[in-house]
Enzyme design. Structure first.
Site, PDB file in Angstrom:
ATOM      1  N   CYS B 180       0.778  -1.249   0.000  1.00 31.61           N
ATOM      2  CA  CYS B 180       0.000   0.000   0.000  1.00 31.61           C
ATOM      3  C   CYS B 180       0.804   1.291   0.000  1.00 31.61           C
ATOM      4  O   CYS B 180       0.531   2.193  -0.780  1.00 31.61           O
ATOM      5  CB  CYS B 180      -0.840   0.090   1.268  1.00 31.61           C
ATOM      6  SG  CYS B 180      -2.091  -1.115   1.359  1.00 31.61           S
ATOM      7  N   ARG B 215      15.143   2.448   4.202  1.00 38.00           N
ATOM      8  CA  ARG B 215      15.266   1.230   3.383  1.00 38.00           C
ATOM      9  C   ARG B 215      14.591   0.059   4.088  1.00 38.00           C
ATOM     10  O   ARG B 215      15.068  -1.079   4.018  1.00 38.00           O
ATOM     11  CB  ARG B 215      16.731   0.941   3.049  1.00 38.00           C
ATOM     12  CG  ARG B 215      16.886   0.088   1.776  1.00 38.00           C
ATOM     13  CD  ARG B 215      18.334  -0.313   1.539  1.00 38.00           C
ATOM     14  NE  ARG B 215      19.162   0.824   1.232  1.00 38.00           N
ATOM     15  CZ  ARG B 215      20.398   0.995   1.707  1.00 38.00           C
ATOM     16  NH1 ARG B 215      20.935   0.105   2.531  1.00 38.00           N
ATOM     17  NH2 ARG B 215      21.083   2.072   1.381  1.00 38.00           N
ATOM     18  N   SER B 216      13.477   0.331   4.789  1.00 39.69           N
ATOM     19  CA  SER B 216      12.754  -0.750   5.464  1.00 39.69           C
ATOM     20  C   SER B 216      12.082  -1.634   4.418  1.00 39.69           C
ATOM     21  O   SER B 216      11.894  -1.236   3.272  1.00 39.69           O
ATOM     22  CB  SER B 216      11.695  -0.165   6.397  1.00 39.69           C
ATOM     23  OG  SER B 216      10.605   0.309   5.624  1.00 39.69           O
ATOM     24  N   ASP B 238      19.945   4.737   3.779  1.00 43.49           N
ATOM     25  CA  ASP B 238      19.596   4.413   5.161  1.00 43.49           C
ATOM     26  C   ASP B 238      20.696   4.913   6.071  1.00 43.49           C
ATOM     27  O   ASP B 238      21.605   5.627   5.641  1.00 43.49           O
ATOM     28  CB  ASP B 238      19.220   2.940   5.373  1.00 43.49           C
ATOM     29  CG  ASP B 238      20.419   2.044   5.475  1.00 43.49           C
ATOM     30  OD1 ASP B 238      21.550   2.542   5.279  1.00 43.49           O
ATOM     31  OD2 ASP B 238      20.238   0.849   5.740  1.00 43.49           O
ATOM     32  N   ILE B 239      20.599   4.551   7.332  1.00 45.76           N
ATOM     33  CA  ILE B 239      21.474   5.192   8.317  1.00 45.76           C
ATOM     34  C   ILE B 239      22.957   5.002   8.032  1.00 45.76           C
ATOM     35  O   ILE B 239      23.768   5.861   8.347  1.00 45.76           O
ATOM     36  CB  ILE B 239      21.070   4.738   9.749  1.00 45.76           C
ATOM     37  CG1 ILE B 239      21.519   5.740  10.794  1.00 45.76           C
ATOM     38  CG2 ILE B 239      21.558   3.334  10.034  1.00 45.76           C
ATOM     39  CD1 ILE B 239      20.667   5.718  12.053  1.00 45.76           C
TER      40      ILE B 239
END
Lengths: 356, 356
Positions: B180, B215-216, B238-239
Site C-alpha cells: 500500500c 530502506r525498510s 539508510d542510516i
C-alpha cells in the site's frame, strides 16, 4: 540480462501536439464574423521559402483561413533582384484593412536588413511575433499589453507596463504576441509534461534544466528567455559561449526569492557538463554538419530538433526517452493562433475608435 | 529585484490525489454482488494503532465497505498481554469465506515476529501486500500472477512467472498486489507528473532521479524497487549507506540496453551530492528528530513526507516546488483497492474450482 527492444526512446511526431491547436483554431474560426486574411510575401527564389509558402497555403486552406501569396522581386520574375519590392508590399498590406496578418518569407537580404524589415511589418499584423515590442515584452516577462499600442509607430516599449502574473489579462489589456517557433517549443514541452500544471502559471518549468543550442534572435534567445521566465534553469549555447538564464539565484538556499524575469549569468561548464544535467535539449543549429553527441546526454532526457537539418545523431534515442524531430506543424498553428488574436485586437481597437 | 511571494513551493494535501481513487473504489463497489468485508485485527494498546483502526473504520463506512474490528490481547482487556491471540485471529479470518481482506495493526512484537505474522495472513486476503509472494514479484518486476497461486501455502515464488510488460494481464493472470504505502507514493508521483504518460508503461519514470530515505522492507526498499523498475534512477538512503537502484547501466552511452529489473549498485556520493541532483525526495524516517537539510535540495524538486513525523524542515518550500506532507489518505485507498481486487481474485478461484 536481455536488452529490452522497447528500451529505445519514443520517436514522437508533432501531429498529436498540433491536433489540439488545430481544434482550437478551427473552433475560434467558427466564431469569427469575418474570415481572417493572411498575406504571405515571397520575394526570393529560395527553394525553402517557396516550400514554406506552399505549406502555409495548404494549412490555411485546410482550416478555412484566406491566404494570399504576394510575389515580388526574384519570386515574381527572373529579371528582378532578390527582395525587390518587399518593403513596398509590406507597407501596402500594413494599411489594407482587409488584411489581418502578414508573413514575410525570410531570409532575404541577410540578418541586419531582414531585422529592419521585420520592424516594418505593423505589430498589429505581425503573426510571427518578430516586432521589437513583442521581443521586449518577452525578454522582460511582460505578458500583456494594451491593443492600441500596437498601432503606435514608435518601437519604444511602453513604460507603464509591468510584469503581471496570471493567465487572464487585466481589463483593457490583451496577451502579448509570442514569436511562433519559441512558442511552438513551449507548447511541445507542455504536451510532453515538462511544464507541470500543478505549479502556478508563470513558474511551471521550475525544477527543470534545459539546454538550448542556438542563440539567434528568432529562435534560441527568445526561447531561453521564455523558458527561464517560466522557471526553468536554461543553458543557452552558441558557437563561442554558454550562458545560464535563470530567474532564481542558483547559489542561494532560498529559491523563493527570484527575479521578476530571468537574469543571464556566464556559465563556466562545458557543453558535455551541461548536457549531463539537462532534462531537455533543444537544438536549432542551421547546419547539416552539427550534431549533438548522444553519449553526452543524460539518460531519459527529452530532445527536440527545431532546425531544418537534423541536429541529433541517429542513435539519439539510445539516451533520450522522447525525441521530437520537427516542430513545424505546431509552429504554423501558433502563427494562425496569433493571426486570430491579432484580428480580434484589430476589432477591439476599431470599436474603441468608433466609440470615441 | 523584489522577491515574489508566490515563489514558495506549493503545499499540496493528498485529498485531490485520493479523490480519483475514491471515485474508482466507489464505482467498483457498485458493481460488486457481495459487499466486501475487511477485518481489522487490533491486538495492542498502542495509540497510533487505535487511531489507524478508527481511521480505517471511518473510511470504510464512508465508502460502503463492511469493516469489522476484532480486538485481541491488550486491545481487548488490560489483563491480557500485547499481541495475545493475534495469530489465532488471523488464522480464523483466513478460513472465513465471508472475509475478503485482513488488516493487522503493526507493530506488535517487533520486526522479526511481526514479519512472521505478516506471512500468516493468507496472500489471498493480504490487503496491505505484505506477503513474501508480493514482495518477491515487486523486487523481480513480475507484474502478474495466476490467482490460484495465492492459495498455495508455500511462500516459494512460482518459477514460471516472468516479467511481462503492459498494463493488461495476459489470459488467466491478474495483477500482483503491491504494498500500500509504496504504491500510494507511486500514485502521488503519477499525479504530480513525475511519471510521464507518454512513455511506455513500465518505463514512465525514465529520466527522473529520486532519493528515498529509509530502506525498510515495508516502505523504503519496495519503493526504491518499484520506482527503479519503472525506469527511475533511485538513490536508497539508510542510516549507514547509500545505494543506487537502476535498471539502466549509468556508464553506458546506450540506455536502451537495460535489465528487466533494477540492479543495486553501491553509491559513493554523499547525501548532499545525491540531493543536489534529485528531482524527487521521499523521506520515511520514523523519527521526530530526523530532518532533510533544505539547503541541499535541488531548486524546484518535489518532496514527499511518508513518515508519521515531519522529516522536512519548515522552510522546505524555499527549495521544493511541491511539498506533500502526508500520503495516508492515498494509502488507505490503495488498501481498499487491493481489497476489491482480492475479492475479485477470490471469485475467479472459486468459480474455477466449481467448474472443475
Amino acid at each position: 540480462m536481455a536488452a529490452a527492444p522497447e528500451g529505445k526512446g519514443i520517436l514522437l511526431k508533432a501531429d498529436p501536439i498540433a491536433a489540439a491547436f488545430r481544434e482550437e483554431v478551427t473552433s475560434t474560426l467558427k466564431t469569427c464574423e469575418t474570415k481572417p486574411k493572411l498575406v504571405g510575401i515571397l520575394s526570393t527564389s529560395a527553394a525553402p521559402s517557396k516550400f514554406y509558402a506552399e505549406f502555409t497555403r495548404k494549412q490555411c486552406e485546410d482550416l478555412g483561413v484566406e491566404f494570399i501569396l504576394k510575389k515580388t522581386g526574384a519570386a515574381l520574375s527572373e529579371e528582378l533582384s532578390e527582395g525587390d519590392g518587399v518593403e513596398e508590399a509590406i507597407l501596402e498590406a500594413n494599411v489594407d484593412d482587409s488584411v489581418h496578418g502578414i508573413l514575410v518569407y525570410f531570409p532575404i537580404f541577410g540578418p541586419q536588413q531582414d531585422h529592419y524589415l521585420q520592424q516594418v511589418i505593423s505589430p498589429m499584423k505581425d503573426v510571427e511575433g518578430l516586432n521589437f515590442k513583442f521581443h521586449y515584452n518577452l525578454y522582460h516577462n511582460i505578458r500583456f499589453l494594451e491593443p492600441k499600442t500596437l498601432l503606435e509607430t514608435s518601437t519604444a516599449p511602453s513604460q507603464g507596463t509591468s510584469t503581471i502574473d496570471g493567465e487572464v489579462p487585466p481589463a483593457g489589456m490583451v496577451k502579448s504576441i509570442i514569436p511562433c517557433t519559441p512558442l511552438a517549443v513551449v507548447k511541445c514541452l507542455e504536451y510532453l509534461g515538462v511544464y507541470n500544471r500543478i505549479l502556478p502559471y508563470g513558474d511551471r518549468a521550475y525544477g527543470k534544466t534545459v539546454t538550448v543550442i542556438n542563440r539567434s534572435e528568432v529562435v534560441g534567445r527568445p526561447l531561453a528567455a521564455l523558458l527561464s521566465n517560466d522557471g526553468a534553469r536554461v543553458f543557452s549555447v552558441d558557437i563561442d559561449s554558454i550562458q545560464e538564464y535563470n530567474k532564481r539565484p542558483q547559489a542561494s538556499s532560498d529559491s523563493t526569492r527570484y527575479n521578476p524575469r530571468h537574469v543571464v549569468h556566464p556559465c563556466h561548464m562545458t557543453l558535455q557538463e551541461i548536457l549531463a544535467i539537462s532534462d531537455v535539449v533543444v537544438s536549432a543549429v542551421p547546419s547539416a554538419n552539427y550534431k549533438v553527441t548522444t553519449e553526452w546526454l543524460k539518460a531519459g532526457c527529452i530532445c527536440l530538433n527545431v532546425a531544418a537539418d537534423k541536429n541529433f545523431e541517429k542513435d539519439v534515442r539510445d539516451k533520450a526517452s522522447i525525441y521530437l524531430p520537427a516542430v513545424g506543424k505546431v509552429t504554423i498553428l501558433m502563427l494562425l493562433r496569433n493571426l486570430l488574436r491579432l484580428q480580434q485586437y484589430q476589432c477591439v481597437v476599431r470599436e474603441g475608435r468608433e466609440s470615441n
